[in-house]
Design a protein around this motif. Structure first.
Motif, short mmCIF file in Angstrom:
data_model
loop_
_atom_site.label_atom_id
_atom_site.label_comp_id
_atom_site.label_asym_id
_atom_site.label_seq_id
_atom_site.Cartn_x
_atom_site.Cartn_y
_atom_site.Cartn_z
N PRO A 83 0.90 -1.30 -0.32
CA PRO A 83 -0.38 0.27 0.10
C PRO A 83 0.73 1.35 0.07
N HIS A 84 2.09 1.11 0.66
CA HIS A 84 2.66 2.80 0.69
C HIS A 84 2.82 3.00 -0.36
N GLY A 85 2.91 2.64 -1.49
CA GLY A 85 2.91 3.28 -3.04
C GLY A 85 1.92 3.21 -4.02
N PHE A 140 19.40 3.32 -3.53
CA PHE A 140 18.42 4.94 -3.96
C PHE A 140 17.19 5.04 -3.15
N HIS A 141 16.57 4.59 -3.72
CA HIS A 141 15.43 4.25 -2.74
C HIS A 141 15.16 4.52 -1.01
N TRP A 142 15.84 3.14 -0.48
CA TRP A 142 15.32 3.65 0.50
C TRP A 142 16.36 4.43 1.18
N TRP A 268 10.28 -0.26 8.19
CA TRP A 268 10.84 1.12 8.45
C TRP A 268 10.72 1.53 7.04
N HIS A 269 11.65 0.86 6.15
CA HIS A 269 10.62 2.53 4.90
C HIS A 269 8.97 2.35 4.45
N ALA A 270 8.06 1.38 4.77
CA ALA A 270 7.16 2.15 3.98
C ALA A 270 6.36 2.76 5.36
N PRO A 340 9.05 2.93 -11.24
CA PRO A 340 7.90 3.84 -11.54
C PRO A 340 7.99 4.50 -10.38
N HIS A 341 7.99 4.20 -9.13
CA HIS A 341 7.34 4.23 -8.03
C HIS A 341 8.52 5.48 -7.06
N THR A 342 9.66 5.23 -7.72
CA THR A 342 11.03 5.75 -7.25
C THR A 342 11.12 6.86 -8.03
#
Ligand SMILES: CC1=C(/C=C/C(C)=C/C=C/C(C)=C/C=O)C(C)(C)CCC1
Ligand SMILES: [Fe+2]
Length: 383
Positions: A83-85, A140-142, A268-270, A340-342
């Motif tokens: 769901p975070h994206g 990169f993204h995290w 953590w990330h989400a 794409p999310h990044t």
């Protein structure tokens, strides 16, 4: 006449000055404290506890079963992770004034179709390369996810070089440490995921050459030391930075990689990104400023469930098509969505200026201190 002339100046000054001149005060202290004490610290504590438990089990000769290791990734399909994206399509409308929701949705849907399809084609043609690119993008993204939190809290390493250091270190901890300390288990995940698109790869024996492990270890150590030195020299609070660095490096060293990466992704990330999204919603942001965490989260759930349901549908169709339902299948889908999310999150970084020295617009514009005060006053007087 003098009174009316003076009024606008005093009304504007408190809101405008801190954002422009002193980035660390762009976010009110109350919000910083809520976030740090009630979200970030508990997550760090959970990771530390899991790391300790795994170290003890390891010493006792007990291995964590594959089924248990998969639990966080399984949970992430519905809770926090996938769901975070799911609000990416609303991000342009929320962050760029004047962008209609329709335009926002169309742009992001086209982005997902084009960039997601390109990722899928890369995996189809060269799965191992596809995974390598996936690891690079996740690094990169995290890292950029953690950079935003630093900017929100006003601690960490400032400026563009500091941003690059933060992103490089925080992305390397989940993406490099497992390959250095537990290469066999980490590489097995790569082979399993690549085999989803090319079953010939299942028999491949991949090894991480010792020189690569040494280079990875050296890189992580250099980044950790640099980060600690720069954080130590800064005038801001240092405890959170250093304790997170230490917990993360130990966590990824001792916890079996699938369990470690699954827990990190979900908790953590989400969680951090969901907080970032909630702050772009004016109603949720006001509530967060007042210390409410549950109401903004439920609001996020209501907004995110339709796209989450579509993503789960795609996952089910994909699993049926390749006739397997395991971590590899899930990772291939995540890879296609993460590219794409990044792009969306990098655009958020640009608008919110998280890489520069003066971040802007980290919370919805309607939620500056005066508005929060007004809303609070209104609520109080209505009682
Ligand atoms: C599972 C796993 C790995 C890779 C996981 C990746 C790359 C996950 C990416 C998830 C994303 C990007 C989610 C969205 O934000 C490694 C490092 C090979 C080590 C072994 C375990
Ligand atoms: Fe993300």
């Amino acid at each position: 006449a003098p009174a009316t002339a003076a009024a606008p100046a005093t009304a504007v000054a408190p809101a405008a000055a801190p954002t422009a001149a002193v980035p660390t005060t762009a976010v009110p202290p109350a919000l910083r404290t809520w976030v740090a004490d009630r979200v970030l610290a508990p997550v760090t504590a959970v990771l530390a506890a899991v790391a300790l438990a795994c170290a003890v089990l390891d010493l006792a000769g007990v291995t964590v079963s594959t089924a248990v290791q998969l639990v966080p990734f399984a949970v992430s399909v519905l809770v926090f992770g996938l769901p975070h994206g799911a609000l990416d399509h609303l991000v342009p409308a929320r962050l760029r004034p004047g962008t209609s929701t329709v335009r926002s949705v169309v742009v992001v849907v086209v982005l997902y179709l084009v960039v997601g399809a390109a990722t899928a084609v890369l995996w189809a043609v060269a799965p191992l390369l596809g995974f390598a690119v996936f690891v690079g993008i996740t690094w990169f993204h995290w890292g950029q996810g953690d950079l935003f939190v630093d900017r929100l809290l006003g601690d960490g390493v400032p400026g563009p070089v500091g941003s690059a250091l933060t992103v490089a270190l925080r992305g390397a901890l989940p993406m490099v440490v497992p390959f250095v300390v537990q290469p066999g288990a980490a590489v097995q995940v790569v082979v399993d995921a690549a085999a989803v698109v090319d079953d010939g790869i299942a028999r491949t024996v991949l090894v991480v050459p010792p020189v690569v492990r040494v280079a990875g270890a050296a890189l992580v150590v250099v980044l950790l030391v640099l980060h600690a030195v720069v954080v130590g020299r800064s005038s801001g609070p240092r405890w959170r930075q250093v304790s997170e660095d230490v917990v993360l490096v130990l966590f990824f060293a001792v916890v079996p990689p699938v369990l470690a990466v699954g827990l990190y992704f979900t908790l953590w990330h989400a969680v951090r990104h969901i907080l970032r999204l909630e702050l772009t919603d004016a109603t949720s942001a006001v509530e967060l400023h007042r210390g409410r965490l549950l109401a903004p989260f439920l609001r996020f759930v209501r907004q995110a469930w339709p796209i989450t349901a579509i993503a789960v549908g795609v996952l089910v169709v994909f699993a049926l098509a390749v006739r397997r339902a395991d971590l590899g299948v899930y990772l291939v889908l995540i890879a296609a969505l993460t590219t794409p999310h990044t792009v969306v999150v990098t655009w958020m970084d640009r608008v919110q200026r998280t890489w520069g020295s003066a971040p802007r617009g980290l919370t919805a514009p309607e939620t500056d201190r005066d508005t929060v005060r007004t809303v609070t006053a209104r609520t109080v007087s209505a009682r």
